[in-house]
Design an enzyme around this catalytic site. Structure first.
Site, PDB file in Angstrom:
ATOM      1  N   ALA A  32       0.871  -1.198   0.000  1.00 27.23           N
ATOM      2  CA  ALA A  32       0.000   0.000   0.000  1.00 27.23           C
ATOM      3  C   ALA A  32       0.898   1.235   0.000  1.00 27.23           C
ATOM      4  CB  ALA A  32      -0.953   0.001   1.187  1.00 27.23           C
ATOM      5  N   HIS A  34       3.176   4.565  -0.586  1.00 28.82           N
ATOM      6  CA  HIS A  34       2.948   6.000  -0.759  1.00 28.82           C
ATOM      7  C   HIS A  34       4.314   6.685  -0.847  1.00 28.82           C
ATOM      8  CE1 HIS A  34       3.960   6.148   3.463  1.00 28.82           C
ATOM      9  NE2 HIS A  34       2.941   5.344   3.750  1.00 28.82           N
ATOM     10  N   HIS A  37       7.166   5.603   1.541  1.00 32.59           N
ATOM     11  CA  HIS A  37       7.915   4.404   1.141  1.00 32.59           C
ATOM     12  C   HIS A  37       8.877   4.740  -0.015  1.00 32.59           C
ATOM     13  CE1 HIS A  37       4.007   2.510   2.595  1.00 32.59           C
ATOM     14  NE2 HIS A  37       4.892   1.904   3.350  1.00 32.59           N
ATOM     15  N   LYS A 149       9.273   7.888  10.629  1.00 35.06           N
ATOM     16  CA  LYS A 149       7.837   7.834  10.973  1.00 35.06           C
ATOM     17  C   LYS A 149       7.593   6.796  12.078  1.00 35.06           C
ATOM     18  CE  LYS A 149       3.263   7.410  10.139  1.00 35.06           C
ATOM     19  NZ  LYS A 149       3.068   5.999   9.985  1.00 35.06           N
TER      20      LYS A 149
END
Ligand code: AMP
Length: 282
Positions: A32, A34, A37, A149
């Site tokens: 998934a 974004h 990444h 993060k």
């Protein structure tokens, strides 16, 4: 771009890369993808001859009542994004491949794995460190790229690598944010428009703390209170923790002599979101 599904495939591919004398960077992900990444992929491309990305939604790091089943999965889109970035190899194993029946060995970083998210997600970091150490054994990267993060995760993985003498260099990359400041996350996909607005409270609370720190506030308790109150202004947000901890030990700090991590986690609807900033030494 090569796609490996099995351990045999990844081992053969790794052996070939080693014969060619190429350095290899690994970007572990749960897919998934974004821009957060992709920033890791770009850093890996800049530092290594070859880049591998792994995509694996790791059941071991999800609690029984968490979002494992509905975690966003879109391999085709991820594959396209990684191909566009010039990734050389994707490792996308099945759960069966990574955890065959009878697997009972885990990697635990004692004393760190139960801090921050580890407190409200028991077993989470054990799941992460077990998987990441398996990925390191299989891919044998020269460098592995993680995001700030997940600050506690990066700290814990660094400690694991040091304690177990794993021959890999850990590179931690800055948080990539949406234009309004929300930290990018695969879990942001769970948010509807109203929740998306509420989610910004995490970043706002960190900015409030940053501002007070910049104005000279050094009382840890006062800064935590300011952060919590900022979050409390959004009633739909359910705070999990707001903590100021040491960057290495993840223990609460009394002062900023070694710098500190300001970390927040909160639920917005069913989405559990995290964010953090680092406050420098005084
Ligand atoms: P995940 O797919 O959520 O397991 O994340 C895979 C890697 O991407 C981890 O090292 C994360 O810390 C990193 N990452 C996730 N979101 C961001 C972001 N917004 N900025 C930088 N890195 C991130």
């Amino acid at each position: 771009m090569q796609i490996c599904h099995t351990i045999d495939e990844i081992r053969v591919t790794r052996r070939r890369a080693r014969r060619d004398g190429k350095s290899l960077g690994l970007v572990p992900t749960m897919g998934a993808l974004h821009e957060g990444h992709l920033s890791l992929v770009r850093m890996a491309k800049a530092q290594c001859d070859l880049v591998a990305a792994s995509i694996f939604v790791n059941p071991l790091q999800f609690g029984p009542n968490e979002d494992l089943a509905k975690y966003p999965r879109n391999f085709e889109r991820d594959r396209e994004l990684l191909e566009k970035e010039g990734v050389d190899l994707i490792f996308v194993p099945s759960v069966q491949e990574m955890y065959p029946a009878g697997a009972v060995t885990y990697v635990t970083v004692e004393g760190l794995g139960d801090k921050l998210c580890g407190r409200s997600r028991p077993g989470h970091f054990r799941g992460v460190t077990t998987l990441v150490s398996k990925l390191f054994n299989l891919v044998e990267p020269d460098r592995a790229f993680f995001g700030q993060k997940d600050a506690a995760q990066s700290t814990i993985i660094r400690r694991m690598v040091r304690d177990l003498n794993i021959p890999v260099q850990i590179v931690v990359c800055p948080i990539v944010r949406e234009p309004d400041g929300l930290a990018m996350s695969s879990r942001n996909a769970y948010l509807d428009a109203q929740q998306r607005k509420s989610a910004l409270a995490l970043y706002r609370s960190l900015m409030e703390v940053q501002e007070r720190f910049d104005q000279g506030e050094r009382k840890v308790h006062a800064l935590i209170e300011a952060g919590k109150q900022s979050c409390a202004r959004v009633p739909s947000l359910r705070l999990d923790y707001f903590e100021i901890v040491d960057l290495e030990t993840l223990e609460p700090v009394d002062d900023f002599s070694r710098g500190a991590l300001v970390a927040v986690a909160a639920f917005v609807g069913n989405a559990r979101l995290i964010d953090n900033i680092v406050l420098g030494p005084a």
